[in-house]
Write an enzyme that holds these catalytic residues in place. Sequence first.
Site, PDB file in Angstrom:
ATOM      1  N   LEU A 141     -33.642 -36.369  24.320  1.00 47.86           N
ATOM      2  CA  LEU A 141     -33.081 -35.642  23.182  1.00 47.86           C
ATOM      3  C   LEU A 141     -34.157 -35.246  22.165  1.00 47.86           C
ATOM      4  O   LEU A 141     -34.890 -36.096  21.651  1.00 47.86           O
ATOM      5  CB  LEU A 141     -32.000 -36.500  22.516  1.00 47.86           C
ATOM      6  CG  LEU A 141     -31.211 -35.849  21.382  1.00 47.86           C
ATOM      7  CD1 LEU A 141     -30.568 -34.541  21.816  1.00 47.86           C
ATOM      8  CD2 LEU A 141     -30.132 -36.810  20.874  1.00 47.86           C
ATOM      9  N   HIS A 142     -34.224 -33.945  21.881  1.00 48.12           N
ATOM     10  CA  HIS A 142     -35.217 -33.440  20.928  1.00 48.12           C
ATOM     11  C   HIS A 142     -34.817 -32.067  20.423  1.00 48.12           C
ATOM     12  O   HIS A 142     -34.114 -31.317  21.091  1.00 48.12           O
ATOM     13  CB  HIS A 142     -36.605 -33.353  21.573  1.00 48.12           C
ATOM     14  CG  HIS A 142     -36.708 -32.363  22.700  1.00 48.12           C
ATOM     15  ND1 HIS A 142     -36.154 -32.591  23.949  1.00 48.12           N
ATOM     16  CD2 HIS A 142     -37.310 -31.137  22.777  1.00 48.12           C
ATOM     17  CE1 HIS A 142     -36.414 -31.561  24.739  1.00 48.12           C
ATOM     18  NE2 HIS A 142     -37.101 -30.668  24.060  1.00 48.12           N
ATOM     19  N   LEU A 143     -35.287 -31.757  19.219  1.00 50.08           N
ATOM     20  CA  LEU A 143     -35.225 -30.423  18.638  1.00 50.08           C
ATOM     21  C   LEU A 143     -36.648 -29.881  18.530  1.00 50.08           C
ATOM     22  O   LEU A 143     -37.613 -30.633  18.403  1.00 50.08           O
ATOM     23  CB  LEU A 143     -34.613 -30.462  17.237  1.00 50.08           C
ATOM     24  CG  LEU A 143     -33.154 -30.879  17.076  1.00 50.08           C
ATOM     25  CD1 LEU A 143     -32.843 -31.083  15.596  1.00 50.08           C
ATOM     26  CD2 LEU A 143     -32.219 -29.845  17.665  1.00 50.08           C
TER      27      LEU A 143
END
Length: 304
Positions: A141-143
């Site tokens: 999970l990452h932006l």
Amino acid sequence: MERGVFRYRLGPLPTRLLPGPMRMVAQLNAQRGTERRPPQPVRSLRQPFDPAAFNFTRLRPAELLLRLRRARRPDPLLVAINASPLERGHVLLLPEPARGLPQALTAPVLLGGLEAALLSAHPGFRLGFNGLGACASVNHLHLHGFYLRRPLLVESAPARPLGPPHGPSLLTAVPAPAFLFYAAGPAGLEAVARDACRAAERLVDTGLAYNLLITRGDPPGGPAPDGRRGLRVLLWARRPSFGAKASAAFNVALCELAGYLPLPAAPLFEEITEEEALRAIRQHLLPEPQLLSLGQDLVRLLAE
């Protein structure tokens, strides 16, 4: 960069505006095309996290910059460099990497991205998310956060309401039609994060992939009388794509959908036209009747 932490030295990037009404921004970044880490194979919209594959717990200490922590909230965001940057200042926002969360957006993580956007005084600072089946290269999970000094049409194009005034609207006069959520200021961030994530989850439930962009922009109906801008959140529904397409001139992820084209080769950068770019982008999108039907479904969902 001087310490050799990046995969390549990023110098000035040639940039040009493609002639045409969409005002698309093309930028040449040949090194990212050849020297970035190969994307992980993705086979499912709900692929679980794989601790044996590359993930962000393996980042070197020199790649870590800082931690964003909200007062009285236990969910910090680790900020790290992207070692294969699109532009100067390209960062990753990582919600507690040790938890091993797959690349599926959650409301708390999106809220952190929205708050990070408002922490920056730079009008060209944008954040975004590539989902599984939508060019996510790491299933952890990452932006993404990145700077682009050029304005994009998605910041100002008016949108068509799909239902109640405070619900999602449809942005059509842009390179890639998108569902638009808008927050005029900090007070509206939690509702936007909740609604956009519920909508994204519905897309996955129906077998669709998605990308998302956070950018400063005008209200959905057009510029405010006082000129103030809030945050626009664009959600793109798309046909899922698994594996690289050998015939594709460039990947279509959140930047390309927004009208920003980081291109891997000089001939492509010099010769591509708006028509060619739009053709490449829109082959991944839904036909208008399906998009409109989906929009009505999202309005009903968010009214529950």
